[in-house]
Each structure stands twice: as C-alpha cells, then as structure tokens.
Enzyme design. Structure first.
Site, PDB file in Angstrom:
ATOM      1  N   LYS A 222       3.359   6.758   4.432  1.00  0.00           N
ATOM      2  CA  LYS A 222       2.564   5.534   4.291  1.00  0.00           C
ATOM      3  C   LYS A 222       2.136   4.983   5.650  1.00  0.00           C
ATOM      4  O   LYS A 222       1.747   3.821   5.768  1.00  0.00           O
ATOM      5  CB  LYS A 222       3.361   4.476   3.531  1.00  0.00           C
ATOM      6  CG  LYS A 222       3.780   4.902   2.125  1.00  0.00           C
ATOM      7  CD  LYS A 222       4.617   3.827   1.450  1.00  0.00           C
ATOM      8  CE  LYS A 222       5.179   4.307   0.123  1.00  0.00           C
ATOM      9  NZ  LYS A 222       6.032   3.275  -0.526  1.00  0.00           N
TER      10      LYS A 222
ATOM     11  N   ARG B 138       1.335 -11.892   5.446  1.00  0.00           N
ATOM     12  CA  ARG B 138       2.781 -12.037   5.275  1.00  0.00           C
ATOM     13  C   ARG B 138       3.585 -11.476   6.450  1.00  0.00           C
ATOM     14  O   ARG B 138       4.799 -11.654   6.509  1.00  0.00           O
ATOM     15  CB  ARG B 138       3.204 -11.363   3.965  1.00  0.00           C
ATOM     16  CG  ARG B 138       2.531 -11.985   2.747  1.00  0.00           C
ATOM     17  CD  ARG B 138       2.954 -11.307   1.454  1.00  0.00           C
ATOM     18  NE  ARG B 138       4.375 -11.515   1.177  1.00  0.00           N
ATOM     19  CZ  ARG B 138       4.995 -11.031   0.103  1.00  0.00           C
ATOM     20  NH1 ARG B 138       4.312 -10.302  -0.773  1.00  0.00           N
ATOM     21  NH2 ARG B 138       6.280 -11.251  -0.091  1.00  0.00           N
TER      22      ARG B 138
ATOM     23  N   ARG C 174      22.170  14.738  -7.732  1.00  0.00           N
ATOM     24  CA  ARG C 174      21.942  13.300  -7.729  1.00  0.00           C
ATOM     25  C   ARG C 174      21.920  12.754  -9.154  1.00  0.00           C
ATOM     26  O   ARG C 174      21.138  13.208  -9.985  1.00  0.00           O
ATOM     27  CB  ARG C 174      20.637  12.964  -7.002  1.00  0.00           C
ATOM     28  CG  ARG C 174      20.703  13.207  -5.486  1.00  0.00           C
ATOM     29  CD  ARG C 174      19.306  13.074  -4.877  1.00  0.00           C
ATOM     30  NE  ARG C 174      19.342  12.921  -3.431  1.00  0.00           N
ATOM     31  CZ  ARG C 174      19.379  13.926  -2.577  1.00  0.00           C
ATOM     32  NH1 ARG C 174      19.406  15.170  -3.027  1.00  0.00           N
ATOM     33  NH2 ARG C 174      19.387  13.707  -1.269  1.00  0.00           N
TER      34      ARG C 174
ATOM     35  N   HIS D 141      -5.229 -14.873  10.274  1.00  0.00           N
ATOM     36  CA  HIS D 141      -4.117 -13.922  10.299  1.00  0.00           C
ATOM     37  C   HIS D 141      -4.465 -12.610  11.002  1.00  0.00           C
ATOM     38  O   HIS D 141      -3.832 -11.588  10.753  1.00  0.00           O
ATOM     39  CB  HIS D 141      -3.629 -13.659   8.879  1.00  0.00           C
ATOM     40  CG  HIS D 141      -3.095 -14.886   8.195  1.00  0.00           C
ATOM     41  ND1 HIS D 141      -1.917 -15.493   8.576  1.00  0.00           N
ATOM     42  CD2 HIS D 141      -3.604 -15.635   7.173  1.00  0.00           C
ATOM     43  CE1 HIS D 141      -1.704 -16.554   7.805  1.00  0.00           C
ATOM     44  NE2 HIS D 141      -2.707 -16.665   6.956  1.00  0.00           N
TER      45      HIS D 141
ATOM     46  N   PRO E  38       0.826  -1.213   0.000  1.00  0.00           N
ATOM     47  CA  PRO E  38       0.000   0.000   0.000  1.00  0.00           C
ATOM     48  C   PRO E  38       0.859   1.261   0.000  1.00  0.00           C
ATOM     49  O   PRO E  38       1.855   1.348   0.716  1.00  0.00           O
ATOM     50  CB  PRO E  38      -0.800  -0.140   1.296  1.00  0.00           C
ATOM     51  CG  PRO E  38      -0.872  -1.616   1.533  1.00  0.00           C
ATOM     52  CD  PRO E  38       0.452  -2.144   1.066  1.00  0.00           C
ATOM     53  N   GLU E  39       0.462   2.230  -0.824  1.00  0.00           N
ATOM     54  CA  GLU E  39       1.193   3.482  -0.946  1.00  0.00           C
ATOM     55  C   GLU E  39       0.329   4.612  -0.386  1.00  0.00           C
ATOM     56  O   GLU E  39      -0.681   4.360   0.270  1.00  0.00           O
ATOM     57  CB  GLU E  39       1.575   3.695  -2.412  1.00  0.00           C
ATOM     58  CG  GLU E  39       2.408   2.532  -2.967  1.00  0.00           C
ATOM     59  CD  GLU E  39       2.712   2.637  -4.457  1.00  0.00           C
ATOM     60  OE1 GLU E  39       2.591   3.747  -5.010  1.00  0.00           O
ATOM     61  OE2 GLU E  39       3.069   1.609  -5.057  1.00  0.00           O
TER      62      GLU E  39
ATOM     63  N   ARG F 235      12.759  -3.471  -8.673  1.00  0.00           N
ATOM     64  CA  ARG F 235      11.327  -3.214  -8.803  1.00  0.00           C
ATOM     65  C   ARG F 235      10.944  -3.069 -10.273  1.00  0.00           C
ATOM     66  O   ARG F 235      11.681  -2.490 -11.063  1.00  0.00           O
ATOM     67  CB  ARG F 235      10.929  -1.943  -8.047  1.00  0.00           C
ATOM     68  CG  ARG F 235      11.113  -2.034  -6.540  1.00  0.00           C
ATOM     69  CD  ARG F 235      10.892  -0.658  -5.926  1.00  0.00           C
ATOM     70  NE  ARG F 235      11.028  -0.688  -4.481  1.00  0.00           N
ATOM     71  CZ  ARG F 235      10.029  -0.833  -3.633  1.00  0.00           C
ATOM     72  NH1 ARG F 235       8.794  -0.976  -4.092  1.00  0.00           N
ATOM     73  NH2 ARG F 235      10.238  -0.827  -2.333  1.00  0.00           N
TER      74      ARG F 235
END
Length: 279
Positions: free
Chosen positions: A58, A111, A153, A92, A2-3, A262
């Site tokens: 988050k 998880r 950067r 869970h 989740p973001e 990713r």
C-alpha cells in the site's frame, strides 16, 4: 484506508506525468504526520530527477536519480495530487513538492495518519519492506505458498489474507469481496481450507483487485487519484457495506460482523459454514 487498488490507481495517474521532472523545492508545512517528518526530506531529493513511480503493497514509491526514493503511505485520509502552478494552498496540505514544469505535487491529509519517508533505494526491500509478504499478482502467490502459510494457522481466513506478512495490499473492503466471490466464510480457519478453496481464493483475490483497479479504486469518503478524481468500484461492491440487503447471487441477507474490530460483510447462504469460530 486506501488499499492496493487505490495506490495502484494513484501510481498509474502520476507515473507518466512525473517521470523526468525535477523536484526544485520541498516545503514542509508541519514537522509531523503519523510520525515525525525527517528534516532531511527537504534536502535528500532536492534538485533530483524522477526516474520511476511504482507501488509496493500500500506504499507509493518515487525513485530519484540520486539513489534515494520517496515512500508515501496515504493513511486513512491522505491525498497525493498534482496541481497547477497557480494552486492555492489548502488547510491540510502538509508537504508541497515544486516541480520543474511549474506544477506542484501536494500531500494533503486531514487526519494525519499518513506517512512520508525518504530512503536509500537499494535498501528498501531489505530494511524498509523486509516484513512484507508477496504481491497478489506475483507468480510466487501459488497454492503451495498460501497452503504453507495457512496450514498451521487457526485464525479466521479473513484475518489471514489481510495480514501483510502473508499477502500484501488486501485490506478490509477487498477481503470481504474476495471471500464472497470465492464462497468462503470469513470465520473459517485458514488451516481448514481445502486445496481447491485456496486456489479459488487466490483467483478471487486477483479478480476483485483487477476489477477495482480498472474502476479506479473505491472511494467511500476521501480517496482521489493524482488527478483529483474519485474511484468508482463502490458501484460494483457485492457485500461490503451492504448489511441487510439482498445478496446479488442468491437473494439471501448480507450479514455484518466484526473481525479484530473491523467490519466484515458476507452472505449467510453463499458463504455458509457449519462450524462456528470464536474470535
């Protein structure tokens, strides 16, 4: 994972229902998730009123009237849902909060990559969130701010906008979507972005996140809001998960690559880039 839009959606679904309620009991079904659960968790917020439900990056934050806050991170598969008094515990369900209206607030995590902490409210920003960058919707996210963060950067811009020390909450899905909307190649070095590209990227990030929040977030597998409902932004994704499909803007083929392990999705035409970048 989740973001920002998913956690914002979770906050919106719980806030009005939780404020004013009292936590009458906390049941820890196990002593660890991603990290060890503090045994004090069951006592520090016991018999306290919920004052507010908010979000930082988050993290979901629940503030109590004893100057403590509960900090929740959903991890990869966490769910934080409000259930009725006759709810039957599932396999869970790891932390259960009994509320004064008879309902239960359940943290379920298949998880076990999620995290739950209790922390002094007035110390959160200085000690718990001290390494976090600014929020995407903050007035502090300006051309000057982001230009300063990017100009030294050499990393790919996709990695940089996912760096929580720069901007918080822009995870993998929304990084790909924002860069596509801004027509910026994900491999382009942050230091190579022009001022107009940076301004367009800020706008694109905000536009994508706003649409995702309106749609209730993105449910690829596990995410549900506090009412146990999925998000529907999946139906509006333009590049993420669309490898080999046609770009909706130009009909070119969507490409899939990797950045720091990713998956990254982009359009080879809309996000055309002359120079290559070695990751």
């Amino acid at each position: 994972m989740p973001e920002l839009p998913e956690v914002e959606t979770l906050k919106n679904s719980l806030k009005d229902k939780l404020i004013g309620l009292i936590v009458e009991n906390v049941e820890l079904k196990r002593d660890n998730l991603r990290y060890k659960l503090s045994p004090l968790l069951a006592t520090e917020i016991l018999n306290t009123n919920i004052l507010d439900v908010r979000r930082r990056a988050k993290y979901l934050i629940i503030d109590f009237n004893n100057d403590y806050s509960l900090i929740v991170h959903l991890g990869m598969s966490g769910r934080f849902t409000l259930q009725s008094a006759n709810y039957k515990t599932q396999k869970h369900d790891h932390v259960i909060f009994d509320l004064s209206n008879g309902e239960k607030l359940i943290f379920n995590d298949t998880r076990r990559f999620g995290m739950i902490y209790s922390f002094k409210t007035d110390l959160l920003e200085q000690e718990f969130f001290n390494d976090l960058g600014i929020e995407p919707f903050s007035d502090l996210l300006t051309l000057e701010y982001l230009k300063d963060k990017l100009q030294t950067r050499k990393r790919p811009i996709k990695n940089l906008i996912m760096d929580n020390r720069v901007i918080v909450g822009v995870g993998n899905i929304y990084a790909s979507e924002s860069l596509h909307l801004a027509r910026i190649h994900p491999d382009k070095s942050g230091s190579d972005l022009r001022d107009d590209e940076i301004e367009n990227l800020i706008k694109s990030i905000r536009d994508v996140l706003t649409k995702a929040i309106t749609a209730g977030g993105t449910t690829l597998k596990d995410f549900v809001n506090g009412d146990n409902k999925p998000g529907y932004f999946t139906q509006q994704l333009t590049v993420y998960g669309k490898e080999g499909q046609s770009c909706l803007s130009c009909s070119s083929t969507i490409i899939k690559t990797k950045h720091s392990g990713r998956s990254t999705f982009y359009c080879k035409t809309c996000q055309y880039r002359l120079a290559s970048f070695t990751i």
